[in-house]
Design a protein around this motif. Sequence first.
Motif, PDB file in Angstrom:
ATOM      1  N   LEU A  12     -11.662 -46.696  -3.888  1.00 40.20           N
ATOM      2  CA  LEU A  12     -12.932 -47.333  -4.274  1.00 40.20           C
ATOM      3  C   LEU A  12     -13.024 -48.689  -3.576  1.00 40.20           C
ATOM      4  N   ASN A  14     -14.013 -50.672   0.415  1.00 35.53           N
ATOM      5  CA  ASN A  14     -15.230 -50.956   1.179  1.00 35.53           C
ATOM      6  C   ASN A  14     -16.064 -49.711   1.444  1.00 35.53           C
ATOM      7  N   VAL A  15     -15.413 -48.655   1.900  1.00 35.46           N
ATOM      8  CA  VAL A  15     -16.158 -47.469   2.345  1.00 35.46           C
ATOM      9  C   VAL A  15     -16.803 -46.751   1.160  1.00 35.46           C
ATOM     10  N   SER A  46      -5.622 -47.764  -6.614  1.00 31.45           N
ATOM     11  CA  SER A  46      -4.167 -47.959  -6.593  1.00 31.45           C
ATOM     12  C   SER A  46      -3.578 -47.944  -8.000  1.00 31.45           C
ATOM     13  N   LYS A  65     -15.561 -52.706  -9.310  1.00 32.62           N
ATOM     14  CA  LYS A  65     -14.819 -53.238  -8.165  1.00 32.62           C
ATOM     15  C   LYS A  65     -15.310 -54.637  -7.779  1.00 32.62           C
ATOM     16  N   LYS A  70      -9.905 -52.407 -12.014  1.00 36.49           N
ATOM     17  CA  LYS A  70      -9.147 -51.218 -11.590  1.00 36.49           C
ATOM     18  C   LYS A  70      -9.544 -50.070 -12.508  1.00 36.49           C
ATOM     19  N   SER A  98      -8.982 -43.550   1.172  1.00 36.03           N
ATOM     20  CA  SER A  98      -7.814 -44.333   0.753  1.00 36.03           C
ATOM     21  C   SER A  98      -7.153 -44.901   2.018  1.00 36.03           C
ATOM     22  N   GLU A 211      -8.647 -52.715   8.955  1.00 35.39           N
ATOM     23  CA  GLU A 211      -7.860 -51.773   8.164  1.00 35.39           C
ATOM     24  C   GLU A 211      -7.189 -52.534   7.013  1.00 35.39           C
TER      25      GLU A 211
END
Length: 340
Positions: A12, A14-15, A46, A65, A70, A98, A211
């Motif tokens: 969950l 940026n993308v 995570s 987020k 979380k 992920s 990344e």
Amino acid sequence: MVSIVKTVLLGLGNVNQRLLKILIDKKDEIAQKHNLSFKIVGVVDSSGIAVRTRGFDYQDLINLKFNKGKVNELDCFLPKAPEEIANCVEADLMIDASPVNLKPNNPGLHLVKSAITKGWHVVLANKAPLVLAFDELHELALKHKTRLAYSATVCGGLPVINVLQRDLKFATLNNLWGIFNATSNFVLQHLEQGGTMEEAILEAQRIGAAETDPTLDLSGQDTANKLYIIMKSFTDFDGTIADIEMEGIQNVNAEQIQQAAQAGTKLKLVAAAFHKKGKWQLSVKPAPVAADSFMGSCDGWEMGIEVKTDLYESISMKNYEADPTGTSAAVLRDMIDLSR
Ligand SMILES: NC(=O)c1ccc[n+]([C@@H]2O[C@H](COP(=O)([O-])OP(=O)(O)OC[C@H]3O[C@@H](n4cnc5c(N)ncnc54)[C@H](OP(=O)(O)O)[C@@H]3O)[C@@H](O)[C@H]2O)c1
């Protein structure tokens, strides 16, 4: 009749947050034009897994987020490892956004395999499963009559994989060049302008383009991963990622950049594939390109590719992607393609 597609989001960040935003903005259009509605029944970050069979509200997940939350704070949290999601909920589709983990047999790869085995379609923004197990995943998908789509893994929103696979059918690749990593391209431009590598990486992290581990961008590994995925998707290449000669931009300095400029060139992190003596020669390395060439025109947040094939001579395309929205839109186009 609108079909409900039960969807699991792996990651969950940026993308997938931008994907949720697009799903909110385009909900009616997706229903009207494509007769689809994506119901998010499972989410993983995570901290673990949360499952809600009646579906999560898209905006609630974005808010969670935005507030640095979380999924283990949700009332539907399940105290299980992320890779167990495929056993915790019924779904039709999983989106893997992920972080890249290139360790062989890592839990994330097992999860993608479990999802396919359950008969879920899988959309990947994460390149690692393809780099580690391209053939195996495709064979597994065939066996379980399910499908994989991964147009977001190569150059974000630029439809490289779609164009090569769909529009250049029957063509044989002679060679290709490309700039596949916008973060390193932005770093090089920032150095050209007299800035430092550290400043450029901080900016790439701020806008969500780097990344999770930015050494993947700088070392050339991310570019190599994309070159590998292109080669596996479009050619007879049957080697491994280790067959790609790889050098990153970590040691590029201002003097090299200035020398390149004085020679009418620009230093770029170039991916290249050539056929030599019946074998593919694959490389990723910093190289000077003519400033007035197509590759020289790809600056900063741009990525580009130039392919030469037997049937179409030369085709080049590039995009400008200064945040992950184009990548998220590419994930959505794959979701729609797989769900129709
Ligand atoms: N950003 C881009 O422009 C872009 C472009 C193309 C492809 N991609 C690829 O898309 C993927 C996601 O990128 P991103 O920028 O969204 O990354 P990101 O912002 O770092 O988000 C990663 C998400 O994955 C979650 N996560 C961490 N470990 C996990 C695990 N073991 N299982 C499941 N989820 C886990 C994180 O949880 P927490 O929220 O708890 O930290 C976070 O929500 C990466 O593989 C990347 O290479 C990104």
